[in-house]
Motif scaffolding. Structure first.
Motif, PDB file in Angstrom:
ATOM      1  N   ARG A 389      58.527  55.154 106.820  1.00  0.00           N
ATOM      2  CA  ARG A 389      58.377  54.756 108.219  1.00  0.00           C
ATOM      3  C   ARG A 389      59.199  53.505 108.505  1.00  0.00           C
ATOM      4  O   ARG A 389      59.856  53.392 109.551  1.00  0.00           O
ATOM      5  N   ALA A 390      59.184  52.544 107.567  1.00  0.00           N
ATOM      6  CA  ALA A 390      59.949  51.312 107.756  1.00  0.00           C
ATOM      7  C   ALA A 390      61.450  51.582 107.784  1.00  0.00           C
ATOM      8  O   ALA A 390      62.201  50.914 108.500  1.00  0.00           O
ATOM      9  N   GLN A 391      61.906  52.574 107.015  1.00  0.00           N
ATOM     10  CA  GLN A 391      63.333  52.871 106.950  1.00  0.00           C
ATOM     11  C   GLN A 391      63.868  53.447 108.257  1.00  0.00           C
ATOM     12  O   GLN A 391      65.036  53.266 108.589  1.00  0.00           O
ATOM     13  N   VAL A 392      63.032  54.169 109.011  1.00  0.00           N
ATOM     14  CA  VAL A 392      63.519  54.867 110.205  1.00  0.00           C
ATOM     15  C   VAL A 392      63.310  54.060 111.487  1.00  0.00           C
ATOM     16  O   VAL A 392      63.669  54.528 112.565  1.00  0.00           O
ATOM     17  N   LEU A 393      62.747  52.867 111.377  1.00  0.00           N
ATOM     18  CA  LEU A 393      62.459  52.103 112.592  1.00  0.00           C
ATOM     19  C   LEU A 393      63.730  51.680 113.320  1.00  0.00           C
ATOM     20  O   LEU A 393      63.747  51.592 114.538  1.00  0.00           O
ATOM     21  N   LEU A 535      50.561  53.078 116.081  1.00  0.00           N
ATOM     22  CA  LEU A 535      50.726  51.897 115.240  1.00  0.00           C
ATOM     23  C   LEU A 535      51.931  52.027 114.322  1.00  0.00           C
ATOM     24  O   LEU A 535      52.598  51.038 113.997  1.00  0.00           O
ATOM     25  N   GLY A 536      52.204  53.255 113.859  1.00  0.00           N
ATOM     26  CA  GLY A 536      53.300  53.472 112.930  1.00  0.00           C
ATOM     27  C   GLY A 536      54.674  53.353 113.539  1.00  0.00           C
ATOM     28  O   GLY A 536      55.679  53.509 112.829  1.00  0.00           O
ATOM     29  N   GLN A 537      54.769  53.052 114.817  1.00  0.00           N
ATOM     30  CA  GLN A 537      56.069  52.959 115.485  1.00  0.00           C
ATOM     31  C   GLN A 537      56.653  51.549 115.423  1.00  0.00           C
ATOM     32  O   GLN A 537      57.770  51.329 115.881  1.00  0.00           O
ATOM     33  N   THR A 538      55.897  50.609 114.880  1.00  0.00           N
ATOM     34  CA  THR A 538      56.396  49.238 114.743  1.00  0.00           C
ATOM     35  C   THR A 538      56.144  48.760 113.322  1.00  0.00           C
ATOM     36  O   THR A 538      55.266  49.271 112.617  1.00  0.00           O
ATOM     37  N   LEU A 539      56.914  47.768 112.900  1.00  0.00           N
ATOM     38  CA  LEU A 539      56.747  47.230 111.549  1.00  0.00           C
ATOM     39  C   LEU A 539      55.401  46.525 111.408  1.00  0.00           C
ATOM     40  O   LEU A 539      54.745  46.611 110.359  1.00  0.00           O
ATOM     41  N   ASN A 540      54.957  45.836 112.457  1.00  0.00           N
ATOM     42  CA  ASN A 540      53.630  45.221 112.420  1.00  0.00           C
ATOM     43  C   ASN A 540      52.546  46.284 112.263  1.00  0.00           C
ATOM     44  O   ASN A 540      51.563  46.092 111.547  1.00  0.00           O
ATOM     45  N   GLY A 541      52.737  47.432 112.941  1.00  0.00           N
ATOM     46  CA  GLY A 541      51.772  48.516 112.828  1.00  0.00           C
ATOM     47  C   GLY A 541      51.713  49.097 111.429  1.00  0.00           C
ATOM     48  O   GLY A 541      50.643  49.506 110.956  1.00  0.00           O
ATOM     49  N   VAL A 542      52.852  49.146 110.733  1.00  0.00           N
ATOM     50  CA  VAL A 542      52.864  49.630 109.351  1.00  0.00           C
ATOM     51  C   VAL A 542      52.001  48.725 108.473  1.00  0.00           C
ATOM     52  O   VAL A 542      51.227  49.197 107.634  1.00  0.00           O
TER      53      VAL A 542
END
Length: 578
Positions: A389-393, A535-542
């Motif tokens: 998820r972090a890689q595709v942000l 939540l998974g759409q932002t780095l803070n959400g991860v």
């Protein structure tokens, strides 16, 4: 959501001190039993050992703080027994009484035993992320966020594969501790050799997979947009270009890393955590020396480069993958040192190292191994999902680089918690073998208390150190800015990690592998659900998703400890009002 963790911790501390509001209800626990323990003063087990008697009872330990001298002298009829199956007071009071009361008396023998085991373990484990931070520092000096993103992805893939076999050392420590507690050195040697045999087999297979098919493995973390040239373009291929050689060099350290982990587990089972600390300091110092040499090369020395293509490549520097090469060389050194140490302690039999163990002898490893393998698979799913998820942000690699740096900072605190986990996994079965459930319960309760204290300390230290630490990992302002929020969130996670790792270590020591796997699956479900939400759409959400995982874990392992574990207390001695 993270802000709510602080009130949760504060409310827990209020519950822990609720006994002070009810002085007429005091809980008294069984004392640490008197037992004989063999103290080996020779290099060989069983030779030159003497027997000593140690006793820790609660008239001289911390638990006596809940009893006045008058209460200790009270007549027997002043004590009554009550069954407590569903009530809350007695179960939580167990953990209250386990809290170290440094204000009122010095550290007792039980605290000393826990700290003398935990602190060297923490320092040993903490050396590794510190060196990894140095790796990240040197890679960051390349001033390319794609290099940091590739390093994060390759490390995630390596550890995803590594932990599929790392359950073997995890199980080995409590098995060795239990055998040593019974002074059964033959069984201890057998467990070590079995674990080493299986670790070498699995390590060899996994190394071949990583070396031969790095792109296929990297696709677990890197999405198609970053691995397909037709879609991603030159920048996207840059991530793969960095990651493939990095992962290949890192793969050479798979077998040595598993061998060293088993050696460390064996020494932890011996309740010797100082020797592994020395090994770790030596080998990681070697890593620190090799890092700049492997990354930037030796070309600036003025000496002519060698004619060999491979040696010339090393001579001019391997770039980001040089950090992986340095790590693999240091792990190889560590494995050779552990081989020598285990031979000196006669915990290795060459014939058993190269002979497949029988199914009967493997049964303890298999029983726990299947549950732990399931647990590790679920953990891999969660953390690979987070890394992916972090890689595709964003395509620039800034978010992925920030995620990698955040996890480096966070992991430094995690390894301190892992020291608590390893201490519980070793001391609880050892205490149970020598003194029964009462002795093991006292140890586990106290470790829960120390784990909670450690969590608060780590949360505060990380929070206040972030402004000074973050700029060290990357000179790029956009990366530094992206790290601030996730790193701050990760500091709050330590508040619940104290319960998580103390509970996991206790369950490992008790052999409650199935229950631990189920609890982990529950936590992973919460994490994946959060990642699949907005939540998974932002780095803070991860990072908030990671916090949800740890929160569920912490509540579940604590509930298991006081209600469902073999150490749950079914009857309590309650004092009448004084």
């Amino acid at each position: 959501m993270m802000i709510r963790l602080l009130p949760l911790t504060l409310s827990t501390l209020v519950i822990f001190h609720a006994e002070s509001l009810a002085p007429t209800l005091q809980t008294r626990f069984p004392s640490w039993p008197q037992h004989n323990s063999r103290v080996c003063i020779s290099k060989n087990p069983g030779i030159g050992c003497k027997t000593r008697t140690s006793s820790v009872n609660h008239q001289t330990s911390r638990s006596s703080l809940f009893m006045s001298d008058d209460a200790d002298d009270a007549a027997p009829d002043a004590v009554s027994k009550e069954l407590d199956i569903d009530g809350k007071i007695s179960s939580w009071s167990r953990l209250v009484s386990a809290l170290p009361r440094l204000k009122y008396s010095p550290i007792d023998e039980l605290d000393s035993k826990i700290l003398s085991t935990a602190l060297p373990t923490m320092l040993n484990l903490m050396v590794v992320p510190l060196v990894n931070m140095v790796d990240t520092f040197y890679v960051g000096q390349l001033a390319d966020p794609l290099a940091l993103a590739a390093q994060s992805a390759a490390n995630q893939c390596f550890f995803t594969i590594y932990f599929l076999a790392a359950f073997l050392p995890t199980i080995t420590a409590p098995l060795v501790a239990e055998a040593i507690g019974k002074e059964d050195w033959d069984t201890a040697k057998q467990r070590v050799c079995e674990s080493l045999f299986l670790s070498n087999i699995l390590g060899g297979i996994f190394s071949l997979v990583l070396i031969g098919f790095p792109k296929a493995v990297l696709r677990m973390v890197l999405p198609p947009s970053l691995t397909d040239a037709a879609v991603g373009g030159a920048a996207a291929m840059g991530v793969m270009d960095y990651a493939v050689p990095y992962l290949r060099w890192r793969a050479f350290g798979m077998m040595p890393a598993l061998f060293s982990a088993t050696g460390f587990a064996a020494y932890r089972g011996l309740l010797n955590t100082v020797t592994p600390l020395k090994v770790s300091l030596v080998t990681n110092l070697l890593n620190l020396v090799l890092d700049p040499l492997c990354i930037f090369g030796l070309g600036k020395t003025g000496i002519a480069a060698p004619s060999s293509v491979l040696l010339r490549r090393i001579w001019t520097g391997l770039g980001a993958s040089g950090a992986a090469a340095a790590t693999s060389l240091s792990e190889l050194t560590s494995s050779l040192i552990y081989l020598r140490l285990l031979m000196r302690r006669k915990l290795i039999d060459w014939s058993k190292l190269f002979t497949p163990p029988s199914l009967t002898s493997l049964l303890p490893l298999i029983q726990g191994g299947l549950a732990m393998l399931l647990r590790q698979l679920t953990l891999n799913i969660a953390f690979v999902s987070a890394g992916r998820r972090a890689q595709v942000l964003d395509p620039s690699g800034v978010s992925a680089a920030a995620y990698g740096i955040t996890m480096q900072i966070y992991s430094l605190g995690v390894v301190a918690h892992l020291g608590v986990q390893g201490t519980a996994a070793a001391l609880v079965p050892s205490a149970r073998a020598m003194g029964g459930d009462d002795a093991a319960r006292d140890v586990a309760d106290r470790i829960f208390a120390w784990g909670s204290i450690l969590g608060v300390i780590l949360a505060c230290v990380q929070w206040f150190a972030l402004p000074m630490v973050t700029p060290l990992f990357s000179p790029l302002p956009e990366v530094q800015q992206a790290v601030k929020g996730p790193a701050a969130i990760s500091s709050f996670i330590h508040l619940v990690n104290g319960l998580v790792f103390a509970g996991e270590g206790t369950m490992l020591g008790l052999g409650s592998f199935r229950d631990l796997a189920l609890i982990t699956t529950l936590g992973v479900g919460a994490m994946v659900s959060c990642l699949s939400s907005p939540l998974g759409q932002t780095l803070n959400g991860v990072l908030i998703s990671l916090a949800a995982f740890n929160l569920v874990q912490g509540l579940a392992v604590t509930l298991h400890h006081v209600r469902f574990s073999p150490l749950r207390r079914r009857s309590f001695k309650l004092l009448k009002g004084r």
